[in-house]
Design a protein around this motif. Structure first.
Motif, PDB file in Angstrom:
ATOM      1  N   GLU A 172      12.662  11.518 -31.885  1.00  0.00           N
ATOM      2  CA  GLU A 172      13.545  10.542 -31.220  1.00  0.00           C
ATOM      3  C   GLU A 172      12.848   9.184 -31.165  1.00  0.00           C
ATOM      4  N   VAL A 173      11.549   9.216 -30.829  1.00  0.00           N
ATOM      5  CA  VAL A 173      10.774   7.983 -30.691  1.00  0.00           C
ATOM      6  C   VAL A 173      10.628   7.319 -32.061  1.00  0.00           C
ATOM      7  N   GLU A 174      10.320   8.145 -33.072  1.00  0.00           N
ATOM      8  CA  GLU A 174      10.142   7.585 -34.420  1.00  0.00           C
ATOM      9  C   GLU A 174      11.458   7.013 -34.952  1.00  0.00           C
ATOM     10  N   ASP A 175      12.571   7.665 -34.636  1.00  0.00           N
ATOM     11  CA  ASP A 175      13.884   7.135 -35.058  1.00  0.00           C
ATOM     12  C   ASP A 175      14.145   5.780 -34.408  1.00  0.00           C
ATOM     13  N   ALA A 176      13.750   5.654 -33.149  1.00  0.00           N
ATOM     14  CA  ALA A 176      13.952   4.386 -32.440  1.00  0.00           C
ATOM     15  C   ALA A 176      13.130   3.292 -33.118  1.00  0.00           C
ATOM     16  N   LEU A 177      11.882   3.627 -33.495  1.00  0.00           N
ATOM     17  CA  LEU A 177      11.005   2.637 -34.113  1.00  0.00           C
ATOM     18  C   LEU A 177      11.485   2.251 -35.509  1.00  0.00           C
ATOM     19  N   ALA A 178      12.168   3.190 -36.160  1.00  0.00           N
ATOM     20  CA  ALA A 178      12.645   2.918 -37.520  1.00  0.00           C
ATOM     21  C   ALA A 178      13.711   1.821 -37.531  1.00  0.00           C
ATOM     22  N   THR A 179      14.282   1.499 -36.366  1.00  0.00           N
ATOM     23  CA  THR A 179      15.305   0.445 -36.339  1.00  0.00           C
ATOM     24  C   THR A 179      14.667  -0.949 -36.410  1.00  0.00           C
TER      25      THR A 179
END
Ligand code: 6R9
Length: 648
Positions: A531-538
């Motif tokens: 979830e955290v990595e997906d957020a950072l991918a934005t």
């Protein structure tokens, strides 16, 4: 496993009247020999409009199907309220403490009935129907409990959303659940901070745009501050709800009708809503809380969990109320406005049972024994914890200092998916081992599998699984039954796979070692690193990132992020900016403790990030990095170690 000696059951004499070792053994034998009869007997703990004649029906194989008490008919709010009206209408059901107000509100079962019925009428007036979803996003105030029970009364499905979620997080859940109505508050105070509930809900609804099904929003005014209200959509909770009749004929539902869904984190990015069925869940809440907490008349149970977590559902609301107990809620913090604040409240409201998280216990321990000694705490007779592992020294501190050596400490292991306690001691009936979540409650068979998915016997260590269903088991993941089957039933065929690691000792006691997947546990909050990595991918200036959990003295685990900045980035992301991005996307609770901006990450030859190594590096355990020969580039390890070391 700890070498601390175990504490004999006989030490907790005050529990001897609740259940003896012989009685517990008889229950265990009965559950093994005749599970159908055992579970139908446990079903009598709650009120049914039509009693069930069937226990479990279903299978953990193939297209997993789980059904309990399927011919039973009931209403969960009747189990929690109406059922007690003749015997204990004037008994306090809910003590609601609000920081900054002189006295807590004492809400009797009759008062609770009135409030729940008014809201049930109001929701019906607004067009909410049986089976529809209602989102509840409230601080720890009495309306949160009333809202859950009012949904249950009309057969609607509640979806409680954590106030710490960002607008983004709320929007995602509103759209996924298809909620038709939302109940929120204007704002909440958390110590010196103000949490803008209504503003966040407004932003969330804006983000949903056309995709939102929410047609109405009820707003509890929690302060004098002005709140923008959208005419035709927003209603002042009390102005509106209090005009309705204080009586409402409950909508009865079949046992398998969903009572609520609750979002939780898994090892992939998207949060999932776990669905719980009315009949089985209610029996499970009454049974598990009845076995481990066994509230007696006069007991005040204070479970400090937020209602947005499963502990808040089962141990704050449904369990204690189904069992006719007194439950307490408070919007206070353990150490604001001063250290020992929760201890003040224990004395003031004569709390007899405290149920909290290991993080809160560690925080109280860090405040020092003097703070505790300044309080009487004489009313306490049982102490509980759940949510994360508790070490034996913290367990003993809780037992000796908070409990003055006279209260049993119950460490209970469970999950959103299990809905209630799975591992936990029956106090007075079995010895307690500091640091162990004890043994499964009667009717549950636990198993430990090795890395090949084979079940191991006797004293062993591996992945914790559950053999066979239990009434409170989650039935599915909302709109994604495939994910449900894959996540929980494909690792060890025929068993429910918990995702946790555990050791079992020669006495059959379990010692939870923590998650085995990419889920971390920060202060008892489950968080998927994906979830955290997906957020950072934005943030397109970041090439890649990796989030890991490392041990933290108070929070249990802390979230650490390693991020690589793109070479062609025109502006430079900062550590503070990255923290903010995570907090904005997921919620403040997910803010990383530390962010390292690094040139690369350690990878295997097949390109996988070696998280095990990142955890070691982030914890500054550079002497035990292990074999580095499988890495594509070993130099990166030294670079990361230096980056971590420089920040210490
Ligand atoms: C109730 C709750 C579930 C995860 C679970 C495990 C951890 C819960 C624990 C514990 C060690 C305990 N966990 N209880 N770990 N000892 N007594 O917390 O539900 O939010 O779904 O979290 O929490 O890792 O898998 P949930």
């Amino acid at each position: 496993m700890s070498h601390t000696p175990s504490l004999p059951a006989s030490r907790y004499q005050r529990y001897a009247t609740t259940m003896s070792a012989t009685h517990l053994k008889a229950m265990q034998d009965h559950a093994r020999q005749n599970p159908e009869e055992f579970w139908l007997e446990q079903a009598r703990r709650i009120h049914w409009h039509c009693k069930p004649s069937k226990g479990f029906r279903g299978s953990f194989h193939g297209d997993v199907s789980i059904k309990w008490y399927e011919d039973g008919v009931l209403n969960a709010s009747v189990c929690c309220i109406d059922r007690h009206l003749t015997t204990r209408g004037d008994q306090v059901a809910l003590i609601s403490h609000r920081e900054g107000r002189p006295e807590a509100e004492q809400i009797t079962y009759s008062m609770l009935h009135e409030r729940v019925c008014r809201l049930a009428n109001a929701l019906t007036d607004l067009g909410v129907e049986k089976g529809q979803r209602v989102a509840i996003c409230l601080p720890m105030i009495s309306e949160a409990v009333v809202a859950m029970l009012a949904c249950a009364r009309i057969g609607a499905v509640h979806v409680v959303l954590f106030g710490g979620f960002s607008a983004e997080g709320i929007a995602e859940r509103l759209m996924d659940s298809g909620a038709v109505l939302a109940i929120t508050a204007s704002e909440a105070k958390r110590g010196s901070k103000t949490v803008p509930f209504k503003q966040t809900m407004d932003e969330a609804l804006l983000k949903c745009e056309q995709k939102s099904t929410v047609h109405s929003v009820l707003v509890v005014r929690t302060s004098e501050a002005a709140v923008p209200m959208l005419p035709g959509r927003d209603y002042d909770y009390h102005d509106f709800v209090d005009t309705f009749e204080p009586d409402f004929v409950p909508v009865v539902v079949s046992a398998e009708a969903p009572l609520f869904m609750l979002y939780t984190s898994g090892s992939t990015g998207k949060p999932k809503a776990v669905v719980h069925a009315t009949g089985g869940y209610m029996v499970w809440a009454a049974y598990t809380m009845g076995m481990v907490y066994a509230q007696q008349p006069g007991d005040v149970l204070w479970c400090t969990a937020d209602v947005a977590w499963i502990t808040g559902h089962t141990s704050v609301v449904y369990g204690p109320l189904a069992n006719g107990g007194t439950t307490m809620i408070s919007d206070s913090l353990p150490n604001a406005p001063h250290a020992g604040r929760w201890l003040d409240l224990i004395d003031q409201y004569k709390v007899t049972m405290l149920f909290t998280s290991p993080t809160a216990v560690r925080a109280m321990m860090a405040d020092g024994d003097d703070v505790v000694q300044a309080h009487s705490l004489a009313t306490l007779r049982l102490l509980g914890v759940a949510g994360e592992p508790i070490s034996s020294d913290v367990w003993l501190w809780y037992h000796d200092v908070i409990g003055r050596g006279k209260c049993p400490v119950v460490d209970t292991w469970w999950q959103t998916e299990t809905a209630g306690i799975v591992l936990g001691p029956v106090p007075g009936a079995q010895p307690l081992k500091p640091g162990s979540a004890s043994t499964p409650l009667p009717g549950l068979e636990l198993a430990i599998a090795n890395t090949k998915g084979q079940i191991q016997h006797n004293a062993t260590e591996g992945s914790l699984c559950i053999a066979g269903s239990w009434p409170g088991q989650a039935r599915t993941i909302w709109r994604d039954h495939d994910r449900f089957c894959k996540t929980y039933f494909s690792m060890v065929p025929g068993f429910y796979f918990t995702g946790d690691g555990a050791k079992r000792d020669e006495d059959g006691y379990y010692w939870i070692t923590g998650r085995m997947d990419d889920v971390i546990n920060v202060a008892g909050h489950r968080l998927g690193t994906a979830e955290v990595e997906d957020a950072l991918a934005t943030d397109h200036r970041l090439l890649e990132s990796a989030a890991v959990g490392i041990p933290h003295p108070v929070k249990g685990q802390a979230l650490i992020v390693f991020a690589i900045i793109r070479k062609d980035a025109t502006t430079q992301p900062t550590e503070a900016g990255i923290k903010l991005l995570v907090a904005d996307t997921l919620g403040r609770y997910a803010t990383p403790e530390t962010v390292y901006l690094v040139p690369d990450l350690p990878r295997t030859r097949s390109g996988k990030i070696v998280r095990r190594l990142l955890r070691k590096i982030a914890s500054d355990e550079i002497d035990s990095l292990g074999d580095l020969s499988t890495l594509t580039d070993q130099d990166i390890v030294q670079i990361l170690c230096t980056a971590v070391h420089e920040k210490k």
